[in-house]
Design an enzyme around this catalytic site. Structure first.
Site, short mmCIF file in Angstrom:
data_model
loop_
_atom_site.label_atom_id
_atom_site.label_comp_id
_atom_site.label_asym_id
_atom_site.label_seq_id
_atom_site.Cartn_x
_atom_site.Cartn_y
_atom_site.Cartn_z
N LYS A 184 12.26 5.13 22.41
CA LYS A 184 13.55 5.66 22.88
C LYS A 184 14.65 4.62 22.65
CE LYS A 184 14.95 8.74 26.63
NZ LYS A 184 14.80 10.03 25.95
N GLU A 220 11.45 17.55 16.24
CA GLU A 220 11.95 17.90 17.57
C GLU A 220 13.37 18.39 17.55
OE1 GLU A 220 12.03 14.73 20.48
OE2 GLU A 220 11.90 13.21 18.95
#
Ligand code: PLP
Length: 339
Positions: A184, A220
């Protein structure tokens, strides 16, 4: 003023609160947790976070239950993921104890900003880890700053739990197969901004990225994972360039618990035709049910919702996960910590 907050109408955005917490890593060790009421940070202009993207973050929420107690959802997973991000771009790792001390402290200091039960709002926590020490050559910093700020937030989509439209992009990649897609870090977000801007301009809620190598499989949906449902099965893509969503991981468990089969495997874009329901999932929205997906470059549109309503399985998954988070549904998986 806290009295003036209309909890039911909060946007998903930043609001100034009382305090944030900070901790500095210097000379090879973490210092003491500090409290600040400033919204600004003072770092060296040659900090590696500013030049070389040495930066990772997390997103988590605290909820107030019917009993008035504040609940945190699976914080250890966020702590673990932040360590993985740190290792992935050679930053100092934040130990579990420091992570949870900071989380508890920042919630305690801003307790009046935890939205009331039933408002649909929650307290969003944003842990941040950045290279703060100077470097001009391409090298990791010697100093780091770990901080958490909070903001009360409303639902991610103003319309609430309502199906949204998405588009597939074939013009940009978010992350390379052996790149940083599975951690992330801010760099992945920078790489997605043009696509997300284009999607919003065209009236879509988000864009779906395909795998960068073959442009064949679903990766995604911008900042959220993808899932599809068919034949009583919850199916979510497996790829090295997807960020492992804690929401998705939890939905897989709930899906099995309510009697669905689950599959984590490569999902070809053309399989979109076969799903009965589809959605995006992440902390911000829990589930964004998908109404339609447009793949303009091949002239295809896939539609999932009927009469603009989310499908029954997506709805059940959403209600169950949200119920566990707010304490309305028994937490039989041990995911919630009262603080
Ligand atoms: C944070 C994030 C998600 C969602 O993860 P959660 O843990 O469910 O909040 C999905 N995709 C990307 C790229 C992310 O950064």
């Amino acid at each position: 003023m806290i009295e003036n907050i209309n909890w039911g109408e909060l946007p998903f955005g930043y609001m100034k609160t009382n305090y944030n917490v900070r901790c500095y890593y210097k000379n090879g060790k973490w210092g003491a947790l500090e409290i600040s009421s400033s919204e600004y940070i003072n770092i060296h202009m040659a900090a590696t976070s500013l030049h070389y993207g040495q930066e990772a973050f997390e997103g988590m929420k605290a909820f107030k239950g019917k009993d008035g107690k504040v609940r945190l959802f699976r914080w250890e997973e966020n702590a673990k993921r932040m360590r993985k991000s740190a290792v992935g771009i050679r930053m100092a790792e934040v130990p579990n104890e420091l992570f949870i001390d900071a989380v508890k402290k920042v919630i305690e200091l801003n307790s009046e900003f935890v939205p009331p039960y039933g408002s649909g709002a929650s307290l969003y926590l944003r842990p941040l880890l950045i290279g703060s020490g100077p470097q001009v050559g391409v090298k990791p910093a010697n100093e780091y700053l770990f901080m958490i700020f909070v903001s009360p937030v409303g639902p991610y989509f103003k319309e609430g739990f309502k199906p949204v439209d998405m588009m597939i992009t074939r013009d940009f990649d978010r992350a390379a197969p052996l790149g940083t897609g599975s951690i992330k870090v801010g760099g992945n977000y920078a790489a997605s901004l043009n696509t997300l801007h284009e999607a919003h301009e065209k009236g879509f809620a988000s864009a779906i990225f395909l795998d960068a190598k073959e442009k064949k499989y679903i990766d995604e949906c911008g900042p959220a994972n993808f899932f599809g449902i068919k034949n009583n099965t919850y199916i979510t893509p497996k790829s090295d360039s997807i960020l492992p969503s804690i929401t998705n991981m939890s939905l897989l468990t709930i899906a099995e618990d309510i009697g669905l089969k689950t599959e984590r495997r490569q999902v070809e874009a053309k399989e979109l035709e076969t799903f009965e329901e589809a959605g995006a999932c992440g902390t911000a929205a829990v589930i964004s049910p998908i109404n339609s997906i447009i793949d303009a470059s091949i002239g295809k549109t896939y539609t999932y919702s009927k009469d603009g309503k989310p499908g029954p399985i997506s709805t059940k998954l959403y209600e169950t996960l949200q119920g566990i988070q707010t304490g309305d549904i028994e937490d039989k998986f041990g995911w919630v910590e009262l603080i």
